[in-house]
Structure formats: C-alpha cells, structure tokens
Design a protein around this motif. Sequence first.
Motif, PDB file in Angstrom:
ATOM      1  N   SER A 268       0.913  -1.364  -0.020  1.00 25.84           N
ATOM      2  CA  SER A 268       0.006  -0.008  -0.131  1.00 25.84           C
ATOM      3  C   SER A 268       0.992   1.165   0.021  1.00 25.84           C
ATOM      4  N   ILE A 269       2.103   1.132  -0.339  1.00 29.41           N
ATOM      5  CA  ILE A 269       2.896   2.248   0.020  1.00 29.41           C
ATOM      6  C   ILE A 269       3.507   2.763  -1.416  1.00 29.41           C
ATOM      7  N   PRO A 270       2.996   4.158  -1.902  1.00 26.56           N
ATOM      8  CA  PRO A 270       3.418   4.550  -2.921  1.00 26.56           C
ATOM      9  C   PRO A 270       4.698   5.629  -3.021  1.00 26.56           C
ATOM     10  N   ALA A 271       5.174   5.923  -1.734  1.00 26.74           N
ATOM     11  CA  ALA A 271       6.340   6.612  -1.348  1.00 26.74           C
ATOM     12  C   ALA A 271       6.948   6.365  -0.048  1.00 26.74           C
ATOM     13  N   PHE A 272       8.182   6.856   0.065  1.00 27.01           N
ATOM     14  CA  PHE A 272       8.642   7.144   1.125  1.00 27.01           C
ATOM     15  C   PHE A 272       9.020   8.616   1.162  1.00 27.01           C
ATOM     16  N   PHE A 273       9.230   9.102   2.313  1.00 24.32           N
ATOM     17  CA  PHE A 273       9.541  10.661   2.475  1.00 24.32           C
ATOM     18  C   PHE A 273      10.386  10.848   3.713  1.00 24.32           C
ATOM     19  N   TYR A 274      10.986  12.069   3.624  1.00 21.65           N
ATOM     20  CA  TYR A 274      11.594  12.686   4.585  1.00 21.65           C
ATOM     21  C   TYR A 274      11.296  14.175   4.858  1.00 21.65           C
ATOM     22  N   ASP A 275      11.401  14.827   6.111  1.00 23.74           N
ATOM     23  CA  ASP A 275      11.312  16.140   6.465  1.00 23.74           C
ATOM     24  C   ASP A 275      12.390  16.906   6.230  1.00 23.74           C
ATOM     25  N   VAL A 276      12.428  17.775   5.293  1.00 22.27           N
ATOM     26  CA  VAL A 276      13.736  18.376   5.025  1.00 22.27           C
ATOM     27  C   VAL A 276      14.071  19.260   6.156  1.00 22.27           C
ATOM     28  N   ALA A 277      13.297  19.496   7.263  1.00 25.40           N
ATOM     29  CA  ALA A 277      13.587  20.456   8.337  1.00 25.40           C
ATOM     30  C   ALA A 277      14.210  19.509   9.612  1.00 25.40           C
ATOM     31  N   LYS A 278      14.215  18.346   9.316  1.00 27.19           N
ATOM     32  CA  LYS A 278      14.779  17.367  10.498  1.00 27.19           C
ATOM     33  C   LYS A 278      16.007  16.572   9.975  1.00 27.19           C
ATOM     34  N   PRO A 279      17.222  16.888  10.638  1.00 29.99           N
ATOM     35  CA  PRO A 279      18.238  16.045  10.118  1.00 29.99           C
ATOM     36  C   PRO A 279      18.406  14.580  10.086  1.00 29.99           C
ATOM     37  N   GLY A 280      19.091  14.193   9.285  1.00 26.28           N
ATOM     38  CA  GLY A 280      19.256  12.552   9.215  1.00 26.28           C
ATOM     39  C   GLY A 280      17.947  12.092   8.556  1.00 26.28           C
ATOM     40  N   GLY A 281      17.162  12.719   8.146  1.00 28.98           N
ATOM     41  CA  GLY A 281      15.776  12.036   7.437  1.00 28.98           C
ATOM     42  C   GLY A 281      16.246  11.295   6.275  1.00 28.98           C
ATOM     43  N   LEU A 282      16.997  12.019   5.236  1.00 31.79           N
ATOM     44  CA  LEU A 282      17.141  11.455   3.883  1.00 31.79           C
ATOM     45  C   LEU A 282      17.908  10.131   4.118  1.00 31.79           C
ATOM     46  N   ALA A 283      18.957   9.875   4.935  1.00 27.74           N
ATOM     47  CA  ALA A 283      19.486   8.427   5.107  1.00 27.74           C
ATOM     48  C   ALA A 283      18.717   7.402   5.512  1.00 27.74           C
ATOM     49  N   ILE A 284      17.735   7.723   6.483  1.00 28.82           N
ATOM     50  CA  ILE A 284      16.624   7.028   6.717  1.00 28.82           C
ATOM     51  C   ILE A 284      15.957   6.595   5.830  1.00 28.82           C
ATOM     52  N   ALA A 285      15.322   7.462   5.275  1.00 28.64           N
ATOM     53  CA  ALA A 285      14.690   7.362   3.949  1.00 28.64           C
ATOM     54  C   ALA A 285      15.127   6.381   2.819  1.00 28.64           C
ATOM     55  N   GLN A 286      16.280   6.567   2.535  1.00 27.26           N
ATOM     56  CA  GLN A 286      17.231   5.675   1.697  1.00 27.26           C
ATOM     57  C   GLN A 286      17.082   4.365   2.166  1.00 27.26           C
ATOM     58  N   SER A 287      17.555   4.338   3.505  1.00 27.43           N
ATOM     59  CA  SER A 287      17.373   2.842   4.134  1.00 27.43           C
ATOM     60  C   SER A 287      16.138   2.076   4.012  1.00 27.43           C
ATOM     61  N   PHE A 288      15.139   3.023   3.923  1.00 28.39           N
ATOM     62  CA  PHE A 288      13.549   2.405   3.792  1.00 28.39           C
ATOM     63  C   PHE A 288      13.699   1.896   2.281  1.00 28.39           C
ATOM     64  N   GLN A 289      14.130   2.714   1.211  1.00 32.42           N
ATOM     65  CA  GLN A 289      13.934   2.385  -0.205  1.00 32.42           C
ATOM     66  C   GLN A 289      14.453   1.389  -0.273  1.00 32.42           C
ATOM     67  N   ARG A 290      15.970   0.878   0.258  1.00 29.57           N
ATOM     68  CA  ARG A 290      16.828  -0.189  -0.108  1.00 29.57           C
ATOM     69  C   ARG A 290      15.974  -1.314   0.399  1.00 29.57           C
ATOM     70  N   LYS A 291      15.483  -1.542   1.650  1.00 32.14           N
ATOM     71  CA  LYS A 291      14.645  -2.555   2.252  1.00 32.14           C
ATOM     72  C   LYS A 291      13.503  -2.854   1.209  1.00 32.14           C
ATOM     73  N   MET A 292      12.789  -2.090   0.966  1.00 35.59           N
ATOM     74  CA  MET A 292      11.845  -2.204  -0.328  1.00 35.59           C
ATOM     75  C   MET A 292      12.213  -2.882  -1.474  1.00 35.59           C
ATOM     76  N   PHE A 293      13.417  -2.082  -2.126  1.00 29.84           N
ATOM     77  CA  PHE A 293      13.731  -2.814  -3.320  1.00 29.84           C
ATOM     78  C   PHE A 293      14.332  -4.398  -2.996  1.00 29.84           C
ATOM     79  N   ALA A 294      14.537  -4.425  -1.829  1.00 32.12           N
ATOM     80  CA  ALA A 294      14.939  -6.042  -1.510  1.00 32.12           C
ATOM     81  C   ALA A 294      13.962  -6.873  -1.939  1.00 32.12           C
ATOM     82  N   THR A 295      12.544  -6.216  -1.557  1.00 36.19           N
ATOM     83  CA  THR A 295      11.331  -7.073  -1.710  1.00 36.19           C
ATOM     84  C   THR A 295      11.032  -7.396  -3.248  1.00 36.19           C
TER      85      THR A 295
END
Length: 327
Positions: A268-295
């Motif tokens: 049911s997930i069409p997108a991951f996202f990260y809040d540009v105002a919070k530090p570290g968000g992009l790296a977390i979202a990239q990890s999520f994307q890798r985990k989804m890609f592994a499926t």
Amino acid sequence: MQKLLLWPAVVLALLVGCSSFERAPLEPPQVIGGDAKGPMAEVQVSLSDGAGIAALLNKNYNETTTSCTQYGTGLARGYYWCTGVLVRTTDDGAFNPWESSPTALQLHGTSYSWIRHDLQNAGLFKPAGYVILSPADAAANTVPGVTSFANAVQCVYPLDAWTQRTMDRSHIGCDFEGTGLTVITSPWGSCENRLGYSNSAQWNARFESQGRVIYRQCSWGADNQQGWRNMIASHNIYTGISQYNEVMLTNWGGTGSLPLANEQYRKSIPAFFYDVAKPGGLAIAQSFQRKMFATGRRVPILRLSFTAAAAQRFQFQQADQVAGQYP
C-alpha cells in the motif's frame, strides 16, 4: 504516537495482564485495488514516476472535499478515504518500516498522521516515514500495483495522544486509558460513542478541563465526517501543543492475519518521504527504499517541506534515490 518503546510495560502485560485481552479473531485485511472494481483513474501514475507520485500526493494534499463516499456501496467514509495524505514516521532498524513495533502489536493498533493543506502542520514525529495510498486512489487503480485497506483506519485524535503511554486502551487505542486492551476493530471514537459529543467546541472544552493533557483527549471515529472537521478545527487551535494529529490503524497483531497484513501494508506504500527540516531524514528514507527494493519493488523517496508552497509540499529529486532506476 509512539513516544518510547516501553519494553518493561510490554513484559509486565505479557506476564500478568493477559486476562485483560480479548483474543477474538479479527477479520483479515480487506484489500482495495488491483481488481478494477472502481472507476478507473483518468491518469495513472507508475511507481517508477517519482515526479508523478509527488504530483498525486500534492493533489490529494490540496483537496477541499468535505465528503468521501465508498464506490459501489454509497457508504459515507472519513477524510482518509479520498482526501489528504495518510503518513507514518518511524525509526530505521533491523526491521522493515511497514511492520509495527512490539508495543503497537500489543495494542493491535499502529499510529499514523494525516496531513492536508487546511490542517496547520509544522512537522511530524520523526524525520522519515512512508505514505499509505488512499482507498479511493487504490479503487481507481491510480498507481497500478499499489493497494489499500477498507477496514484498517479506526479513529483520529486532533493531537498526538500518546496512545502507548499505559498500554491499556480499548478499541485499538481509540478509547481512554484504563479501558483495557479489548480488541474491537470497527471505526469508533470515544468523543461520540462514549461522551456523546458532536462538535469541536465540546472537544475543546473537555481538553481545557483536563488541563490540556494530550493523553486525555477523546478520539473521533474514522468514518465520522463531522469528526474529521472537528479534528481539523481543534488541531488548528492547539497546534502549539502538538504539531501533528494521531490516526489509529489496525495492525492485526497477535492473530493469524498479521503476516497478510504486513504484506498488504507493504503493497500500500506509493512513496517514502523525509522531512527536510529534520536532520538525518534522507539517510533513513534511503534505508527504507533499499529495504523495499530488496522485496522486488521500487518506491520513490520524496522530500516533505512544510515551508514550501502547498502545491509543492512533496517534491521528487533524482539525487535522493539510491535503489531502482528513476528516469
């Protein structure tokens, strides 16, 4: 919204609190989408089209509708069904982001938030997360291969309600503290069903009488359309206390339906996202994307900026992507 893992509370509940649980079987997830049972979308968007997914979410974010109806049944549904964007922020760890935490499984409910242009938001709980496709978009096959649920959303609180503070809320976290962990899965709100409320003025008066304590809020049932309007009105008054609301979804924890539910949440997930105002968000979202890609599925990462123009709340940037090809 989960404030901390509360492992001691979970252990204690398992050891001495089992009698407070109602282990009645839960209905399995009712999946929407992928079966052409709704009116087809005029424009379909592929998961490989990151900019197109961002445009779809921005369109939903800027919707002004005050009424949602389930196609084919005529049933009135809450705003989550056809307008706004339902999101969950979560940590990265040795688990998949779409799987619920141990405490959420014990509660049988997982915390999300809902955002729209007329709801005053300056941020969310954590730096990164994912989006759940709306049932209306799933029924219309707007994003081919991405589905949604007919029976997951239970209630909405105007503010973060800290639903896992004491782990003794009935109705999948939608009832007050001290009501036990009775498992009842149908849209239900403590505002209307326990207190008999119908408007935001009543909610506001009670919130004031409770000392503005967030975990003493009452909730509005998920399919109470007036309840969503009440939620928006109250949230916008008290946004200085909590920047985001809390929406409870069933996770089917502790039942045979859980593996199916986890898989359907993934789909049911069409997108991951990260809040540009919070530090570290992009790296977390990239990890999520890798985990989804592994499926075997690629899902785009979007930037979420609460200071950008409402029409550009979600943004796709090629440079943010780390798994899958995005033309």
